[in-house]
Design a protein around this motif. Structure first.
Motif, mmCIF file in Angstrom:
data_model
loop_
_atom_site.group_PDB
_atom_site.id
_atom_site.type_symbol
_atom_site.label_atom_id
_atom_site.label_comp_id
_atom_site.label_asym_id
_atom_site.label_seq_id
_atom_site.Cartn_x
_atom_site.Cartn_y
_atom_site.Cartn_z
ATOM 1 N N UNK A 57 0.854 -1.201 0.000
ATOM 2 C CA UNK A 57 0.000 0.000 0.000
ATOM 3 C C UNK A 57 0.888 1.249 0.000
ATOM 4 N N UNK A 107 -4.626 -0.295 -3.577
ATOM 5 C CA UNK A 107 -5.318 0.788 -2.875
ATOM 6 C C UNK A 107 -5.684 0.385 -1.459
ATOM 7 N N UNK A 108 -5.946 -0.876 -1.263
ATOM 8 C CA UNK A 108 -6.505 -1.353 0.002
ATOM 9 C C UNK A 108 -6.181 -2.830 0.133
ATOM 10 N N UNK A 109 -5.753 -3.246 1.312
ATOM 11 C CA UNK A 109 -5.482 -4.671 1.545
ATOM 12 C C UNK A 109 -6.306 -5.117 2.740
ATOM 13 N N UNK A 110 -6.715 -6.372 2.727
ATOM 14 C CA UNK A 110 -7.376 -6.944 3.901
ATOM 15 C C UNK A 110 -6.651 -8.212 4.306
ATOM 16 N N UNK A 111 -6.466 -8.358 5.608
ATOM 17 C CA UNK A 111 -5.823 -9.551 6.154
ATOM 18 C C UNK A 111 -6.901 -10.419 6.784
ATOM 19 N N UNK A 130 -16.082 3.715 -5.924
ATOM 20 C CA UNK A 130 -15.064 2.963 -5.197
ATOM 21 C C UNK A 130 -13.958 2.511 -6.141
ATOM 22 N N UNK A 160 -5.697 5.733 -6.209
ATOM 23 C CA UNK A 160 -4.732 5.381 -5.153
ATOM 24 C C UNK A 160 -3.535 4.592 -5.686
ATOM 25 N N UNK A 170 -17.634 -4.039 2.886
ATOM 26 C CA UNK A 170 -17.063 -4.149 4.227
ATOM 27 C C UNK A 170 -17.591 -3.012 5.074
ATOM 28 N N UNK A 230 -11.661 -8.724 9.907
ATOM 29 C CA UNK A 230 -10.488 -8.678 9.049
ATOM 30 C C UNK A 230 -9.763 -7.365 9.345
ATOM 31 N N UNK A 231 -8.473 -7.327 9.044
ATOM 32 C CA UNK A 231 -7.703 -6.091 9.227
ATOM 33 C C UNK A 231 -7.566 -5.402 7.882
ATOM 34 N N UNK A 232 -8.084 -4.187 7.774
ATOM 35 C CA UNK A 232 -7.970 -3.430 6.534
ATOM 36 C C UNK A 232 -6.787 -2.478 6.611
ATOM 37 N N UNK A 233 -6.059 -2.382 5.515
ATOM 38 C CA UNK A 233 -4.875 -1.519 5.414
ATOM 39 C C UNK A 233 -5.073 -0.647 4.181
ATOM 40 N N UNK A 234 -4.995 0.671 4.361
ATOM 41 C CA UNK A 234 -5.287 1.575 3.247
ATOM 42 C C UNK A 234 -4.597 2.915 3.524
ATOM 43 N N UNK A 235 -4.545 3.755 2.502
ATOM 44 C CA UNK A 235 -3.938 5.066 2.621
ATOM 45 C C UNK A 235 -5.045 6.091 2.848
ATOM 46 N N UNK A 237 -0.581 5.551 5.770
ATOM 47 C CA UNK A 237 -1.157 4.207 5.752
ATOM 48 C C UNK A 237 -1.840 3.941 7.087
ATOM 49 N N UNK A 277 -4.619 1.376 9.485
ATOM 50 C CA UNK A 277 -5.206 0.041 9.579
ATOM 51 C C UNK A 277 -6.488 0.117 10.410
ATOM 52 N N UNK A 334 -12.450 -4.526 10.353
ATOM 53 C CA UNK A 334 -13.711 -4.472 9.618
ATOM 54 C C UNK A 334 -14.330 -5.866 9.506
ATOM 55 N N UNK A 388 -16.575 -8.226 6.658
ATOM 56 C CA UNK A 388 -16.888 -8.281 5.239
ATOM 57 C C UNK A 388 -18.227 -8.976 5.040
ATOM 58 N N UNK A 417 -17.828 6.336 1.211
ATOM 59 C CA UNK A 417 -17.352 5.691 -0.019
ATOM 60 C C UNK A 417 -17.129 4.201 0.261
ATOM 61 N N UNK A 418 -18.228 3.437 0.423
ATOM 62 C CA UNK A 418 -18.060 2.028 0.796
ATOM 63 C C UNK A 418 -17.470 1.198 -0.330
ATOM 64 N N UNK A 419 -16.683 0.187 0.056
ATOM 65 C CA UNK A 419 -16.282 -0.837 -0.904
ATOM 66 C C UNK A 419 -17.508 -1.628 -1.299
#
Lengths: 109, 109, 109
Positions: free
Chosen positions: A26, A32-36, A97, A104, C11, C40-45, C50, C52, C55, C57, C82-84
């Motif tokens: 990222x 743009x977005x990652x989920x773990x 989205x 991004x 999410x 889940x762990x979301x990672x975004x800018x 960045x 975290x 969330x 899903x 701005x939802x995914x």
């Protein structure tokens, strides 16, 4: 690859390694977005026997044109010799989205 | 089905049933690798009312040509009358990893 | 959108919000079945850094022709600006299951 947007998924053996992969890609605007997601239980054949292991999955939303650079980056960052790195197409949803995903993943944003 | 590689997903009502499905299809080379995700909460309509239930998901990476046999096997192994069995396409990622998926799903490997 | 059936994923920031989204869209026949995965762990800018976050899903199996109405409904029900909301294609699996998805998303069933 005909979809404009994709989800790139990889798996690794700890939550901290998954977080590190996510943050680095990222930061580099390779996604743009990652989920773990995890832990998940992986089941696979290794040296002739079925094995199971605990893993964490990293799922990255990006554009199709970023997939080669993202794949190469994941390969270099990854602790596995042969990591799972797969891309699955996105074919619709929220236009706003998906426009955000595109923005991004451009440089200099 | 135009993708060469796919993810086949099913869901079942216990972690042990999900593990059994995963191990059996990997043993039979109907897939290269399975991941068990859960518990997840399923929400669906049944006999006119919205129901919720706890389930485990099995996600199997395989080749498109193995989908019919894998689907038939999951149907026979599954405890549900009408199990979810869906295939989603893989359209890129690590060529080495996808080559490994192909090798693992051939007979006599 | 060429697939007849799709998975629509969104999410949100709590399990209860995810459940509410799932129940409302299933009640409205905008999807046949939803699964809630998380946390889940979301990672975004966000604003240059960045971030975290935790969330949940929601993944909804539906038909391609229901995607515009489902997307619009998720947008209205959602607490995010701005939802995914993304759709990924289903390209095979159990014909009986996919027929059930189609039936459940018709009106007056």
């Amino acid at each position: 690859m005909t979809a404009e947007h994709v989800i790139v998924t990889s798996t690794t053996d700890s939550e901290s390694a998954a977080r590190e992969l996510a943050v680095k890609v990222i930061e580099a605007r390779l996604g743009a977005c990652a989920q773990i997601v995890g832990p998940v239980t992986s089941v696979y054949r290794w040296e002739g026997a079925v094995q199971t292991g605990r893993e964490w999955r990293v799922e990255i939303k990006t554009t199709a044109d970023r997939v080669p650079a993202l794949t190469e980056s994941l390969r270099q960052l990854h602790g596995y010799d042969l990591p799972e790195i797969i891309a699955t197409p996105i074919e619709g949803g929220s236009g706003e989205y998906l426009a955000w995903v595109t923005t991004e993943t451009r440089n200099g944003g």
